[in-house]
Design a protein around this motif. Structure first.
Motif, PDB file in Angstrom:
ATOM      1  N   ASP A 185      -2.328  -8.937   4.280  1.00 25.58           N
ATOM      2  CA  ASP A 185      -3.218  -8.370   5.290  1.00 25.58           C
ATOM      3  C   ASP A 185      -4.601  -9.013   5.322  1.00 25.58           C
ATOM      4  O   ASP A 185      -5.497  -8.490   5.944  1.00 25.58           O
ATOM      5  CB  ASP A 185      -3.408  -6.864   5.074  1.00 25.58           C
ATOM      6  N   HIS A 227      -1.664  -4.775  -4.393  1.00 28.10           N
ATOM      7  CA  HIS A 227      -1.961  -3.849  -3.291  1.00 28.10           C
ATOM      8  C   HIS A 227      -0.950  -2.705  -3.225  1.00 28.10           C
ATOM      9  O   HIS A 227      -1.330  -1.535  -3.133  1.00 28.10           O
ATOM     10  CB  HIS A 227      -2.011  -4.602  -1.966  1.00 28.10           C
ATOM     11  N   HIS A 258       5.762  -0.694   0.945  1.00 30.29           N
ATOM     12  CA  HIS A 258       5.398  -0.791   2.355  1.00 30.29           C
ATOM     13  C   HIS A 258       4.995  -2.186   2.839  1.00 30.29           C
ATOM     14  O   HIS A 258       5.259  -2.530   3.980  1.00 30.29           O
ATOM     15  CB  HIS A 258       4.321   0.249   2.721  1.00 30.29           C
ATOM     16  N   ASP A 259       4.370  -2.992   1.987  1.00 27.04           N
ATOM     17  CA  ASP A 259       3.921  -4.326   2.442  1.00 27.04           C
ATOM     18  C   ASP A 259       4.687  -5.471   1.781  1.00 27.04           C
ATOM     19  O   ASP A 259       4.333  -6.628   1.976  1.00 27.04           O
ATOM     20  CB  ASP A 259       2.416  -4.502   2.143  1.00 27.04           C
ATOM     21  N   ASP A 262      -2.960   3.578   1.812  1.00 20.58           N
ATOM     22  CA  ASP A 262      -2.915   2.110   1.908  1.00 20.58           C
ATOM     23  C   ASP A 262      -4.219   1.587   1.308  1.00 20.58           C
ATOM     24  O   ASP A 262      -5.241   1.503   1.979  1.00 20.58           O
ATOM     25  CB  ASP A 262      -2.820   1.740   3.396  1.00 20.58           C
ATOM     26  N   TYR A 270      -6.912  -0.759  -0.603  1.00 11.56           N
ATOM     27  CA  TYR A 270      -7.331  -2.128  -0.878  1.00 11.56           C
ATOM     28  C   TYR A 270      -8.346  -2.167  -1.987  1.00 11.56           C
ATOM     29  O   TYR A 270      -9.474  -1.745  -1.821  1.00 11.56           O
ATOM     30  CB  TYR A 270      -7.924  -2.775   0.379  1.00 11.56           C
TER      31      TYR A 270
HETATM   32 FE   LIG Z   1      -0.837  -1.951   2.954  1.00 11.12          FE
END
Ligand SMILES: [Fe+2]
Ligand SMILES: [Fe+2]
Length: 287
Positions: free
Chosen positions: A14, A122, A146-147, A236, A238
């Motif tokens: 991301d 992450h 999820h990522d 989510d 970071y």
């Molecule tokens: Fe994420």
């Protein structure tokens, strides 16, 4: 637990907008001579620290947000596309992709985390937060996964990831993974979720999400499972603290209860998505 950290994998989640200047990196590391003396593992660690700092700068930057036109104007300045999976590109100037460690004959989810998704900070940090917040196990699992499909492809990563995991996880987990991508574009004060400044930097301040994202948001607002992907966006997280050693170990019981590991190994089970796992396992195949 994890294999040696590679130079870029996992860190570009991301954050593909990062513009890294080689001279800044070398100066941060102490100059050309110091860099020349570092072994490759030390270089990888140093670069990871540097990228973490660069990400912090982006997140904390007070520069004006770019417009969509300014974001688009950068496309032809790169040697890669922003949607390319992390395994397939080295985005730092002058960097080369690394030789990947071989996968075991019957790879498990843990092998993919250790050898293809690492360091995966992450998602591990997001799942840690979800666990701390006492969320249901199927949502913690969604946060953990999820990522991860960004190793394969970043564009539309929620949809790719949901497909990748669908045969192996509870339906609600796949649903949460799929639609977290759309909900990231829409604030929800009831959950304390704001539109991220990171997206203003990545997409441009006047960006309008694509039609499928807007349509899915409209659908989700009325869906009884709205909360599942919303909770993924809320967790989510970071914070690429390079000093934080996060392990997948706290999630082993949840994975054991909810992830149907195929006995033949991921990629060998003839599932409709086995080829996707094989591509992640062998990204150097020419065809
Ligand atoms: Fe994420
Ligand atoms: Fe995401």
């Amino acid at each position: 637990m994890f294999a040696p950290r590679s130079v870029l994998r996992g860190l570009t989640l991301d954050v593909g907008c990062m513009e890294i200047k080689r001279e800044n990196l070398i100066a941060t590391l102490g100059g050309e001579e110091v860099v020349a003396r570092l072994d490759s593992e030390a270089k990888a660690d140093a670069l990871e620290d540097f990228l973490s700092t660069e990400l912090d700068k982006i997140l904390l930057s007070t520069d004006p947000f770019p417009t969509v036109a300014e974001v688009d104007a950068k496309i032809s300045t790169r040697h890669y596309r922003m949607g390319a999976g992390n395994l397939f590109v080295a985005t730092a100037p002058g960097a080369k992709v690394k030789v990947l460690p071989p996968m075991p004959e019957k790879p498990t989810l843990y092998d993919f985390f250790a050898l293809r998704f690492a360091p995966a900070n992450h998602v591990l940090q997001s799942a840690t937060l979800a666990m701390k917040n006492g969320l249901p196990e199927e949502i913690i699992l969604a946060c953990l996964l999820h990522d991860t499909a960004q190793a394969l492809i970043k564009a539309d990563h929620g949809y790719w990831a949901a497909q990748l995991y669908e045969p192996y996880v509870p339906e609600k987990t796949a649903f949460a993974i799929k639609y977290h991508q759309a909900l990231r574009f829409f604030a929800d004060p009831a959950y304390g979720y704001e539109y991220p400044d990171l997206y203003r930097r990545l997409f441009g301040e006047d960006y309008v999400p694509l039609p499928h994202i807007r349509a899915d948001y409209e659908m989700l607002k009325k869906h009884p499972w709205y909360e599942a992907p919303r909770l993924v966006t809320v967790n989510d997280f970071y914070s690429f603290d390079p000093k934080a050693k996060i392990s997948i170990d706290p999630f082993r019981e949840i994975i054991g209860r909810h992830f149907k590991q195929p006995k033949e190994g991921l990629g060998n089970d003839n599932s409709p998505v086995a080829h996707m796992w094989r591509t992640i396992a062998h990204p150097d195949m020419a065809l």
